[in-house]
Design a protein around this motif. Structure first.
Motif, PDB file in Angstrom:
ATOM      1  N   VAL A  51       0.839  -1.202   0.000  1.00 24.11           N
ATOM      2  CA  VAL A  51       0.000   0.000   0.000  1.00 24.11           C
ATOM      3  C   VAL A  51       0.873   1.251   0.000  1.00 24.11           C
ATOM      4  O   VAL A  51       0.642   2.199  -0.765  1.00 24.11           O
ATOM      5  CB  VAL A  51      -0.950  -0.007   1.221  1.00 24.11           C
ATOM      6  N   VAL A  52       1.894   1.270   0.843  1.00 24.57           N
ATOM      7  CA  VAL A  52       2.770   2.435   0.931  1.00 24.57           C
ATOM      8  C   VAL A  52       3.551   2.615  -0.367  1.00 24.57           C
ATOM      9  O   VAL A  52       3.632   3.730  -0.915  1.00 24.57           O
ATOM     10  CB  VAL A  52       3.727   2.315   2.133  1.00 24.57           C
ATOM     11  N   GLU A  53       4.125   1.541  -0.880  1.00 32.42           N
ATOM     12  CA  GLU A  53       4.936   1.635  -2.103  1.00 32.42           C
ATOM     13  C   GLU A  53       4.120   2.151  -3.275  1.00 32.42           C
ATOM     14  O   GLU A  53       4.597   2.979  -4.060  1.00 32.42           O
ATOM     15  CB  GLU A  53       5.527   0.264  -2.443  1.00 32.42           C
ATOM     16  N   TRP A  87       1.341   8.535  -5.887  1.00 34.06           N
ATOM     17  CA  TRP A  87       0.172   9.359  -6.196  1.00 34.06           C
ATOM     18  C   TRP A  87       0.338  10.805  -5.720  1.00 34.06           C
ATOM     19  O   TRP A  87      -0.263  11.708  -6.287  1.00 34.06           O
ATOM     20  CB  TRP A  87      -1.085   8.773  -5.555  1.00 34.06           C
ATOM     21  N   GLY A  88       1.094  10.990  -4.647  1.00 36.43           N
ATOM     22  CA  GLY A  88       1.260  12.322  -4.079  1.00 36.43           C
ATOM     23  C   GLY A  88       2.715  12.569  -3.740  1.00 36.43           C
ATOM     24  O   GLY A  88       3.624  11.940  -4.299  1.00 36.43           O
ATOM     25  N   THR A  89       2.937  13.487  -2.811  1.00 40.34           N
ATOM     26  CA  THR A  89       4.294  13.845  -2.412  1.00 40.34           C
ATOM     27  C   THR A  89       4.363  13.930  -0.887  1.00 40.34           C
ATOM     28  O   THR A  89       3.351  13.823  -0.189  1.00 40.34           O
ATOM     29  CB  THR A  89       4.699  15.210  -2.997  1.00 40.34           C
ATOM     30  N   TYR A 117       1.037   9.146   6.326  1.00 44.25           N
ATOM     31  CA  TYR A 117       0.606   7.768   6.529  1.00 44.25           C
ATOM     32  C   TYR A 117       0.292   7.509   7.997  1.00 44.25           C
ATOM     33  O   TYR A 117       1.006   7.986   8.890  1.00 44.25           O
ATOM     34  CB  TYR A 117       1.690   6.785   6.058  1.00 44.25           C
ATOM     35  N   VAL A 118      -0.778   6.747   8.222  1.00 46.32           N
ATOM     36  CA  VAL A 118      -1.086   6.253   9.560  1.00 46.32           C
ATOM     37  C   VAL A 118      -0.312   4.969   9.778  1.00 46.32           C
ATOM     38  O   VAL A 118      -0.435   4.017   8.997  1.00 46.32           O
ATOM     39  CB  VAL A 118      -2.597   5.986   9.732  1.00 46.32           C
ATOM     40  N   VAL A 121       9.161   5.531   2.884  1.00 47.99           N
ATOM     41  CA  VAL A 121       8.798   6.956   2.713  1.00 47.99           C
ATOM     42  C   VAL A 121       9.640   7.789   3.686  1.00 47.99           C
ATOM     43  O   VAL A 121       9.158   8.248   4.720  1.00 47.99           O
ATOM     44  CB  VAL A 121       7.286   7.191   2.932  1.00 47.99           C
ATOM     45  N   PRO A 122      10.910   7.989   3.358  1.00 44.63           N
ATOM     46  CA  PRO A 122      11.823   8.648   4.296  1.00 44.63           C
ATOM     47  C   PRO A 122      11.461  10.092   4.619  1.00 44.63           C
ATOM     48  O   PRO A 122      11.826  10.597   5.684  1.00 44.63           O
ATOM     49  CB  PRO A 122      13.183   8.564   3.587  1.00 44.63           C
ATOM     50  N   ASP A 123      10.733  10.778   3.723  1.00 41.65           N
ATOM     51  CA  ASP A 123      10.483  12.205   3.913  1.00 41.65           C
ATOM     52  C   ASP A 123       9.064  12.535   4.352  1.00 41.65           C
ATOM     53  O   ASP A 123       8.765  13.688   4.652  1.00 41.65           O
ATOM     54  CB  ASP A 123      10.788  12.961   2.613  1.00 41.65           C
ATOM     55  N   HIS A 124       8.172  11.556   4.389  1.00 42.87           N
ATOM     56  CA  HIS A 124       6.777  11.806   4.713  1.00 42.87           C
ATOM     57  C   HIS A 124       6.558  11.875   6.230  1.00 42.87           C
ATOM     58  O   HIS A 124       7.279  11.245   7.004  1.00 42.87           O
ATOM     59  CB  HIS A 124       5.880  10.700   4.150  1.00 42.87           C
ATOM     60  N   PHE A 125       5.535  12.631   6.614  1.00 41.96           N
ATOM     61  CA  PHE A 125       5.088  12.590   8.004  1.00 41.96           C
ATOM     62  C   PHE A 125       4.290  11.314   8.240  1.00 41.96           C
ATOM     63  O   PHE A 125       3.566  10.834   7.364  1.00 41.96           O
ATOM     64  CB  PHE A 125       4.203  13.804   8.329  1.00 41.96           C
ATOM     65  N   LEU A 126       4.428  10.764   9.449  1.00 43.47           N
ATOM     66  CA  LEU A 126       3.648   9.619   9.890  1.00 43.47           C
ATOM     67  C   LEU A 126       2.758  10.046  11.054  1.00 43.47           C
ATOM     68  O   LEU A 126       3.233  10.691  11.997  1.00 43.47           O
ATOM     69  CB  LEU A 126       4.559   8.482  10.344  1.00 43.47           C
TER      70      LEU A 126
END
Length: 272
Positions: free
Chosen positions: A168-170, A175-177, A183-184, A200-205
């Motif tokens: 799901v994450v990959e 789709w976005g940035t 991500y939850v 996803v090293p740069d995304h907020f969790l």
């Protein structure tokens, strides 16, 4: 709101605390039951008690929808009461075909002006993309939740030997940035947070499950923190119901302050 805006608030308060505003009418202290809008009075007191320590607030819509039309009014009043500098999340777990998702997005981003909404990605790309079309707004995709039933599907390995949550994450990260998608990820297993962070090293969790569900704040920071912190750790019951008596707001403040103190230490340890 940009990721830099969120990080600035994290730095200002030395905190990455998100307070879940999930009021159960039966648990609201007796003295508030006589108020015209007991839930809003409760929320207002919780916000006042925690605002110095929290960078985000997350109302779960079910707790308001269950109250009927008046619950929506309470939700709107709560949202308007929150200061503009905090990050607001509609915990709605929406997700439907494109035109329906577009209307959900308009409802929460244009009509109610939330900063973010939680999304169930099961129906795929066309159910998520409409939420990514609004400047300064965020889709928070369910990757790995902290409930017991998450094992029913999210941890099943696919034909490549990867758990479903990793797929799901990959897939969804294309789709976005990192500027419009989070991500939850539940806090109950540090190794899973580590796996998601690698993808996803740069995304907020957005991380639920610390405290009442047994997740470790230290593990969340060790495996999930990035250069901009990259974490919003949610606490709901532990703060809202730290006391059921007239001192509920004082107890909520004490619990939020305790979490903030632990977060401040972790920020100084992992952000260099």
């Amino acid at each position: 709101m940009t990721s830099s805006d969120i990080f600035a608030e994290i730095q200002k308060k030395n905190s990455f605390l998100c307070v879940g505003l999930d009021p159960v009418i039966e648990k609201i202290p007796r003295q508030l039951q006589r108020e015209e809008d007991p839930v809003f009075s409760f929320n207002k007191a919780i916000i006042d008690a925690t605002i110095d320590h929290a960078v985000a607030y997350k109302p779960n819509l079910a707790f308001y929808e269950a109250l009927g039309p008046g619950g929506w009014e309470t939700l709107q009043k709560t949202l308007e009461y929150l200061p503009s500098e905090v990050f607001t999340i509609a915990d709605a777990k929406r997700g439907d075909i494109g035109n329906t998702s577009t209307l959900y997005a308009k409802a929460f981003f244009e009509q109610m002006d939330f900063d973010a909404i939680t999304i169930a990605p099961y129906m795929g790309e066309d159910s998520v993309r409409p939420f990514l079309a609004f400047d300064g707004k965020w889709a928070i995709v369910l990757a790995l939740t902290s409930n017991q039933g998450s094992q029913d599907f999210q941890l099943i390995d696919n034909s490549d030997g990867k758990p479903l949550f990793a797929s799901v994450v990959e897939k969804s990260k294309t789709w976005g940035t990192a500027q419009n998608m989070m991500y939850v990820v539940g806090a109950t297993r540090g190794s899973h947070i580590e796996n998601v962070r690698a993808l996803v090293p740069d995304h907020f969790l957005l991380v639920p499950g610390v405290g009442a569900q047994g997740g470790s704040l230290e593990e969340v920071a060790r495996f999930g923190m990035n250069a901009q912190c990259g974490l919003l750790v949610n606490s709901s019951r532990g703060i809202l119901y730290a006391s059921s008596d007239s001192d509920f707001a004082v107890a909520a403040k004490k619990e939020a302050q305790s979490l903030q103190g632990a977060m401040e230490e972790l920020l100084s340890r992992y952000l260099t």
